[in-house]
Design a protein around this motif. Structure first.
Motif, PDB file in Angstrom:
ATOM      1  N   ASN A 260       0.860  -1.259  -0.048  1.00 48.58           N
ATOM      2  CA  ASN A 260      -0.127   0.062   0.026  1.00 48.58           C
ATOM      3  C   ASN A 260       0.916   1.104   0.063  1.00 48.58           C
ATOM      4  N   ALA A 261       2.151   1.162   0.597  1.00 47.08           N
ATOM      5  CA  ALA A 261       3.024   2.401   0.641  1.00 47.08           C
ATOM      6  C   ALA A 261       3.313   2.793  -0.823  1.00 47.08           C
ATOM      7  N   VAL A 262       3.472   1.862  -1.645  1.00 48.05           N
ATOM      8  CA  VAL A 262       4.044   2.340  -2.932  1.00 48.05           C
ATOM      9  C   VAL A 262       2.754   2.388  -3.803  1.00 48.05           C
ATOM     10  N   ASN A 263       1.889   1.414  -3.947  1.00 50.16           N
ATOM     11  CA  ASN A 263       0.660   1.507  -4.937  1.00 50.16           C
ATOM     12  C   ASN A 263      -0.342   2.418  -4.725  1.00 50.16           C
ATOM     13  N   TYR A 264      -0.637   2.549  -3.373  1.00 52.72           N
ATOM     14  CA  TYR A 264      -1.734   3.577  -3.120  1.00 52.72           C
ATOM     15  C   TYR A 264      -1.281   4.810  -2.619  1.00 52.72           C
ATOM     16  N   ARG A 265      -0.505   4.803  -1.328  1.00 57.24           N
ATOM     17  CA  ARG A 265       0.032   6.095  -0.848  1.00 57.24           C
ATOM     18  C   ARG A 265       1.004   6.842  -2.032  1.00 57.24           C
ATOM     19  N   GLY A 266       1.771   5.790  -2.706  1.00 54.96           N
ATOM     20  CA  GLY A 266       2.702   6.744  -3.442  1.00 54.96           C
ATOM     21  C   GLY A 266       2.163   7.259  -4.623  1.00 54.96           C
ATOM     22  N   CYS A 267       0.902   6.593  -5.198  1.00 57.80           N
ATOM     23  CA  CYS A 267       0.111   7.274  -6.330  1.00 57.80           C
ATOM     24  C   CYS A 267      -0.718   8.453  -5.836  1.00 57.80           C
TER      25      CYS A 267
ATOM     26  N   LEU B  54      -9.500   6.586  -5.905  1.00 56.46           N
ATOM     27  CA  LEU B  54      -8.912   8.082  -5.868  1.00 56.46           C
ATOM     28  C   LEU B  54      -8.866   8.632  -7.185  1.00 56.46           C
ATOM     29  N   THR B  55      -8.825   8.087  -8.275  1.00 57.54           N
ATOM     30  CA  THR B  55      -8.742   8.788  -9.616  1.00 57.54           C
ATOM     31  C   THR B  55     -10.222   9.165  -9.817  1.00 57.54           C
ATOM     32  N   ARG B  56     -11.101   8.366  -9.584  1.00 57.87           N
ATOM     33  CA  ARG B  56     -12.517   8.892  -9.750  1.00 57.87           C
ATOM     34  C   ARG B  56     -13.014  10.182  -8.818  1.00 57.87           C
ATOM     35  N   SER B  57     -12.625  10.296  -7.702  1.00 53.71           N
ATOM     36  CA  SER B  57     -12.981  11.443  -6.679  1.00 53.71           C
ATOM     37  C   SER B  57     -11.859  12.673  -7.348  1.00 53.71           C
TER      38      SER B  57
ATOM     39  N   SER C 200       0.243  11.927  -7.273  1.00 54.78           N
ATOM     40  CA  SER C 200      -0.693  12.685  -8.334  1.00 54.78           C
ATOM     41  C   SER C 200      -1.172  14.071  -7.473  1.00 54.78           C
ATOM     42  N   ARG C 201      -1.289  14.086  -6.093  1.00 51.29           N
ATOM     43  CA  ARG C 201      -1.378  15.233  -5.416  1.00 51.29           C
ATOM     44  C   ARG C 201      -0.564  16.365  -5.758  1.00 51.29           C
ATOM     45  N   ALA C 202       0.830  15.917  -5.806  1.00 52.38           N
ATOM     46  CA  ALA C 202       1.888  16.956  -5.859  1.00 52.38           C
ATOM     47  C   ALA C 202       1.578  17.491  -7.711  1.00 52.38           C
ATOM     48  N   GLN C 203       1.234  16.361  -8.492  1.00 49.47           N
ATOM     49  CA  GLN C 203       1.201  16.704  -9.781  1.00 49.47           C
ATOM     50  C   GLN C 203      -0.081  17.719 -10.053  1.00 49.47           C
ATOM     51  N   LEU C 204      -1.245  17.500  -9.241  1.00 51.59           N
ATOM     52  CA  LEU C 204      -2.194  18.486  -9.241  1.00 51.59           C
ATOM     53  C   LEU C 204      -1.989  19.694  -8.775  1.00 51.59           C
ATOM     54  N   LYS C 205      -1.184  19.804  -7.746  1.00 50.47           N
ATOM     55  CA  LYS C 205      -0.721  21.249  -7.184  1.00 50.47           C
ATOM     56  C   LYS C 205      -0.247  21.947  -8.236  1.00 50.47           C
TER      57      LYS C 205
ATOM     58  N   ARG D 118     -11.613  23.389 -31.733  1.00 50.78           N
ATOM     59  CA  ARG D 118     -12.990  23.111 -31.160  1.00 50.78           C
ATOM     60  C   ARG D 118     -13.090  22.786 -29.826  1.00 50.78           C
ATOM     61  N   ARG D 119     -11.962  22.232 -29.291  1.00 60.21           N
ATOM     62  CA  ARG D 119     -11.996  21.696 -27.780  1.00 60.21           C
ATOM     63  C   ARG D 119     -11.218  22.624 -26.832  1.00 60.21           C
ATOM     64  N   PRO D 120     -11.632  22.426 -25.749  1.00 63.42           N
ATOM     65  CA  PRO D 120     -11.067  23.328 -24.531  1.00 63.42           C
ATOM     66  C   PRO D 120      -9.818  23.155 -24.439  1.00 63.42           C
ATOM     67  N   ALA D 121      -8.876  24.161 -23.858  1.00 68.33           N
ATOM     68  CA  ALA D 121      -7.607  23.992 -23.480  1.00 68.33           C
ATOM     69  C   ALA D 121      -7.408  23.107 -22.346  1.00 68.33           C
ATOM     70  N   GLN D 122      -6.261  22.518 -22.260  1.00 67.04           N
ATOM     71  CA  GLN D 122      -5.959  21.463 -21.125  1.00 67.04           C
ATOM     72  C   GLN D 122      -4.894  22.007 -20.089  1.00 67.04           C
ATOM     73  N   ARG D 123      -5.276  21.975 -18.698  1.00 67.30           N
ATOM     74  CA  ARG D 123      -4.459  22.448 -17.960  1.00 67.30           C
ATOM     75  C   ARG D 123      -3.447  21.244 -17.548  1.00 67.30           C
ATOM     76  N   GLY D 124      -3.718  20.183 -17.740  1.00 63.05           N
ATOM     77  CA  GLY D 124      -2.950  18.899 -17.231  1.00 63.05           C
ATOM     78  C   GLY D 124      -3.913  17.580 -17.354  1.00 63.05           C
ATOM     79  N   ALA D 125      -3.112  16.285 -17.685  1.00 63.15           N
ATOM     80  CA  ALA D 125      -3.864  15.124 -17.662  1.00 63.15           C
ATOM     81  C   ALA D 125      -2.983  14.078 -16.901  1.00 63.15           C
ATOM     82  N   ILE D 126      -3.687  13.384 -15.965  1.00 65.78           N
ATOM     83  CA  ILE D 126      -3.109  12.452 -14.955  1.00 65.78           C
ATOM     84  C   ILE D 126      -3.747  11.153 -15.579  1.00 65.78           C
ATOM     85  N   VAL D 127      -2.768  10.000 -15.699  1.00 61.63           N
ATOM     86  CA  VAL D 127      -3.339   8.806 -15.737  1.00 61.63           C
ATOM     87  C   VAL D 127      -2.530   8.035 -14.739  1.00 61.63           C
ATOM     88  N   ASN D 128      -3.329   7.305 -13.749  1.00 59.46           N
ATOM     89  CA  ASN D 128      -2.908   6.312 -12.671  1.00 59.46           C
ATOM     90  C   ASN D 128      -2.879   5.043 -13.381  1.00 59.46           C
TER      91      ASN D 128
END
Ligand SMILES: NC(=O)c1ccc[n+]([C@@H]2O[C@H](COP(=O)([O-])OP(=O)(O)OC[C@H]3O[C@@H](n4cnc5c(N)ncnc54)[C@H](O)[C@@H]3O)[C@@H](O)[C@H]2O)c1
Length: 278
Positions: free
Chosen positions: A127-134, A193-196, A138-143, A157-167
């Motif tokens: 869990n330390a790597v797969n969940y906590r690490g992810c 986590l991804t959904r929220s 992703s928290r640091a990437q979002l910030k 035609r499409r909106p600009a994109q501020r970023g995209a994350i794929v877990n």
């Protein structure tokens, strides 16, 4: 400029004018294939990390040899350490000015035991790597993404994109498997986590999706001959009756990061030869 002219110009350019960021990028697995795929698709700024400095160095060298124009920032570290994650994201933003396409691949296998045989240390390790690490990554990437201006889409035609994350989660975050409770739960957590995050950061122009790979032929599951023999039946019960290749997962990650996926949000995409069809 006419719309047609601007569309023609955009189509001649790369789909990835921003900065790519991949964890678990060493060795010959999904992260390594994803790093290569971004550069092959014309992304010229790429940050990679992994806990294994030797194989990370090999990935960086192999990309540099094939694509001398690519700028690569490769720093080894442990994604379950918030100090490392925050410091590396800081270095990426300092070097490249932003980060746009993040694919969080770093992961470990569980102990291969049922719950009553699993120790607390084994549970905590996966869990330390797969969940906590992810989550940390992703928290640091979002910030960092929230502080940057969006990039224009590949068409007007499409909106600009501020970023995209794929877990990178797993089909085992969706379905169970014998003797894999801790691993399955860690990947189920990545999907939740991804959904929220997708809900919370839509308003910021950030998309968050995950991929649930099936049996993919990487060192993760193939280190020993007995691993191969144990895993093959799980590949053979999927309708396509074969293992997937790392580049097949990488292609899905690039699609989800690209502005061609501009309306795909909070999705858990299976890339598993049909193992999970629901
Ligand atoms: N191969 C499969 O069949 C399969 C199936 C479903 C999901 N996945 C997931 O795909 C992802 C990539 O796996 P892969 O098959 O490419 O295997 P891999 O072993 O090649 O990649 C995992 C990488 O993560 C790195 N890593 C491990 N712990 C780390 C840590 N604490 N900090 C930083 N890096 C760390 C490893 O050194 C390794 O390079 C994993 O998250 C895995 O759970 C793989």
């Amino acid at each position: 400029m006419s719309k047609r002219k601007s569309d023609e110009m955009a189509s001649s350019e790369t789909m990835f004018p921003g900065v790519a960021f991949i964890t678990g990028a060493a060795g010959s697995g999904i992260g390594n294939a994803t790093a290569h795929a971004f550069v092959e698709a014309g992304c010229t700024r790429i940050a990679i990390t992994d806990i294994n400095p030797t194989t990370l160095d090999s990935t960086a060298k192999s990309i540099s040899e094939k694509y001398p124009n690519a700028q690569i920032l490769a720093v080894a570290g442990d994604i379950s350490s918030s100090d490392f994650v925050d410091s590396f994201i800081g270095q990426v933003v300092e070097k490249f000015g932003r980060l746009d396409y993040c694919v969080n691949c770093a992961g470990v296998l569980g102990p291969g035991k049922d719950s009553t045989s699993t120790s607390l240390e084994e549970f905590d390790k996966v869990n330390a790597v797969n969940y906590r690490g992810c989550w940390l990554t992703s928290r640091a990437q979002l910030k960092a993404m929230m502080r940057q201006d969006p990039l224009p889409s590949h068409d007007a035609r499409r909106p600009a994109q501020r970023g995209a994350i794929v877990n990178i989660a797993s089909q085992l975050g969706i379905v169970g498997r014998p003797n894999a409770a801790a691993y399955c739960a860690s990947k189920g957590a990545v999907i939740a986590l991804t959904r929220s995050d997708a809900i919370d950061y839509s308003a910021h122009g950030i998309r968050v999706n995950c991929i649930c790979p099936g049996v993919i032929e990487t060192p993760f599951i193939m280190t020993k001959q007995e691993d191969r023999e144990a895993i093959l039946p799980f590949a053979e019960i999927a309708p396509m009756k074969r293992m997937g290749q790392p580049y097949e997962v990488a292609d899905a990650a690039l699609f989800l990061c690209s502005t061609k996926a501009s309306f795909v949000q909070g999705h858990a995409m299976t890339v598993d030869g049909g193992y999970v069809i629901n």
